[in-house]
Design a protein around this motif. Structure first.
Motif, PDB file in Angstrom:
ATOM      1  N   GLU A 199       0.828  -1.206   0.000  1.00  0.00           N
ATOM      2  CA  GLU A 199       0.000   0.000   0.000  1.00  0.00           C
ATOM      3  C   GLU A 199       0.861   1.254   0.000  1.00  0.00           C
ATOM      4  N   LEU A 200       1.940   1.235   0.770  1.00  0.00           N
ATOM      5  CA  LEU A 200       2.852   2.376   0.787  1.00  0.00           C
ATOM      6  C   LEU A 200       3.564   2.506  -0.558  1.00  0.00           C
ATOM      7  N   TYR A 201       4.005   1.387  -1.115  1.00  0.00           N
ATOM      8  CA  TYR A 201       4.699   1.405  -2.405  1.00  0.00           C
ATOM      9  C   TYR A 201       3.846   2.056  -3.490  1.00  0.00           C
ATOM     10  N   ARG A 202       2.560   1.772  -3.492  1.00  0.00           N
ATOM     11  CA  ARG A 202       1.675   2.259  -4.545  1.00  0.00           C
ATOM     12  C   ARG A 202       1.066   3.627  -4.246  1.00  0.00           C
ATOM     13  N   SER A 203       1.412   4.211  -3.149  1.00  0.00           N
ATOM     14  CA  SER A 203       0.813   5.484  -2.757  1.00  0.00           C
ATOM     15  C   SER A 203       1.040   6.552  -3.821  1.00  0.00           C
ATOM     16  N   PRO A 204      -0.025   7.110  -4.414  1.00  0.00           N
ATOM     17  CA  PRO A 204       0.149   8.206  -5.376  1.00  0.00           C
ATOM     18  C   PRO A 204       0.867   9.408  -4.777  1.00  0.00           C
ATOM     19  N   VAL A 205       0.655   9.661  -3.493  1.00  0.00           N
ATOM     20  CA  VAL A 205       1.326  10.780  -2.829  1.00  0.00           C
ATOM     21  C   VAL A 205       2.830  10.555  -2.812  1.00  0.00           C
ATOM     22  N   LEU A 206       3.262   9.343  -2.465  1.00  0.00           N
ATOM     23  CA  LEU A 206       4.689   9.039  -2.448  1.00  0.00           C
ATOM     24  C   LEU A 206       5.280   9.124  -3.850  1.00  0.00           C
ATOM     25  N   ILE A 207       4.600   8.539  -4.825  1.00  0.00           N
ATOM     26  CA  ILE A 207       5.130   8.533  -6.184  1.00  0.00           C
ATOM     27  C   ILE A 207       5.239   9.954  -6.735  1.00  0.00           C
ATOM     28  N   ARG A 208       4.238  10.783  -6.495  1.00  0.00           N
ATOM     29  CA  ARG A 208       4.296  12.168  -6.981  1.00  0.00           C
ATOM     30  C   ARG A 208       5.470  12.913  -6.349  1.00  0.00           C
ATOM     31  N   TRP A 209       5.711  12.693  -5.060  1.00  0.00           N
ATOM     32  CA  TRP A 209       6.830  13.363  -4.387  1.00  0.00           C
ATOM     33  C   TRP A 209       8.161  12.899  -4.981  1.00  0.00           C
ATOM     34  N   LEU A 210       8.299  11.603  -5.230  1.00  0.00           N
ATOM     35  CA  LEU A 210       9.530  11.084  -5.830  1.00  0.00           C
ATOM     36  C   LEU A 210       9.725  11.613  -7.254  1.00  0.00           C
ATOM     37  N   GLU A 211       8.633  11.820  -7.967  1.00  0.00           N
ATOM     38  CA  GLU A 211       8.738  12.412  -9.300  1.00  0.00           C
ATOM     39  C   GLU A 211       9.265  13.834  -9.225  1.00  0.00           C
ATOM     40  N   LYS A 212       8.845  14.577  -8.222  1.00  0.00           N
ATOM     41  CA  LYS A 212       9.349  15.938  -8.050  1.00  0.00           C
ATOM     42  C   LYS A 212      10.841  15.928  -7.725  1.00  0.00           C
ATOM     43  N   ILE A 213      11.290  14.946  -6.960  1.00  0.00           N
ATOM     44  CA  ILE A 213      12.707  14.851  -6.613  1.00  0.00           C
ATOM     45  C   ILE A 213      13.531  14.438  -7.829  1.00  0.00           C
TER      46      ILE A 213
END
Length: 272
Positions: A110-124
């Motif tokens: 669930e954490l791996y697929r989190s859209p919030v996490l993925i969007r933040w990593l895309e910004k980085i």
């Protein structure tokens, strides 16, 4: 460095979010946490640091505490599935693949697929990121350094995909002297290599382009204990058949065993 998380005290995630799906709770908590700890100006500075360091970022404190507690619970849940491996001169330790994690510790998925996490990593990273395919045992995995000599030697997280593969390394538990040692800019001839070393505390983060960072984990000593979690994201999920064969054989021999790599083919891989 001792873990500050007490597994016995870890509460049941989502208990105060009655009627909500766990996935929604993950995103809500993570979004609020990142708004406090990494607002847009801070995220922009971290993106610049990531670029300046040749696609590498280390944060000592990243995850919400309750997420780290849930990851500690996951460590205990997956312990029966640990596959120990030993490659002379290269690595020794224990590993649990995403296929076993899906069955035993679904919070990690669930954490791996989190859209919030993925969007933040895309910004980085500045890249558009996708989840690794459902048959990739490395998509998310736990790594155990629990016996004297457990380590992994110098290597790159080589991408067998047609695009780039990014590694997110999260500290989960650490009562050890193990360190992540790394060399920046090894793929950029015009910039001198820059060595570094960090000890990732529970909840800490290292994020990097796997093909650019040369790194290793130094050997554990007797009676030490370290567990880390990795997430792998890709820019292109396509992999040629021969590359898939090579990747699966490497994962079977060096990490998860043939049972964890191949037993889930055609099954419900990736169910969160």
């Amino acid at each position: 460095m001792n873990s500050t998380v007490n597994p016995a005290s870890a509460h049941t995630f989502g208990g105060n979010a009655a009627g909500r799906e766990r996935k929604q709770a993950v995103d809500e908590i993570l979004a609020a946490h990142l708004q406090r700890t990494s607002p847009e100006p801070q995220t922009a500075r971290r993106h610049q640091a990531f670029d300046d360091q040749g696609a590498f970022l280390y944060l000592e404190d990243f995850l919400p505490r309750e997420f780290t507690e849930k990851l500690v619970e996951a460590v205990h849940a997956v312990t029966p599935a640990i596959n120990r491996n030993y490659l002379p001169g290269h690595k020794q330790g224990g590993s649990v693949s995403r296929h076993a994690i899906d069955e035993l510790a679904p919070f990690i998925a669930e954490l791996y697929r989190s859209p919030v996490l993925i969007r933040w990593l895309e910004k980085i990273s500045g890249d558009t990121l996708q989840e690794s395919p459902a048959d990739d045992p490395h998509a998310y995995a736990l790594y155990f350094y629990t016996k004297a000599g457990d380590h992994i030697g110098w290597h790159y997280d080589t991408s067998y995909y047609d695009g780039r593969r990014y590694t997110l390394l999260l500290g989960v538990m650490d009562d050890s002297s193990c360190r992540l040692e790394y060399e920046l800019h090894t793929r950029t001839p015009e910039i001198a290599d820059q060595p570094g070393s960090v000890q990732i505390p529970p909840g800490g983060l290292v994020f990097f382009d796997g093909d650019k960072l040369r790194h290793r984990i130094t050997p554990a000593r007797a009676n030490e204990f370290r567990v880390s979690l990795t997430f792998e994201y890709v820019t292109n999920p396509n992999m040629r058949p021969w590359q898939r064969f090579v990747s699966n054989m490497k994962d079977s021999i060096a990490y998860f065993g043939f049972g964890q790599v191949f037993r889930r083919k055609g099954g419900k891989n990736g169910a969160a």
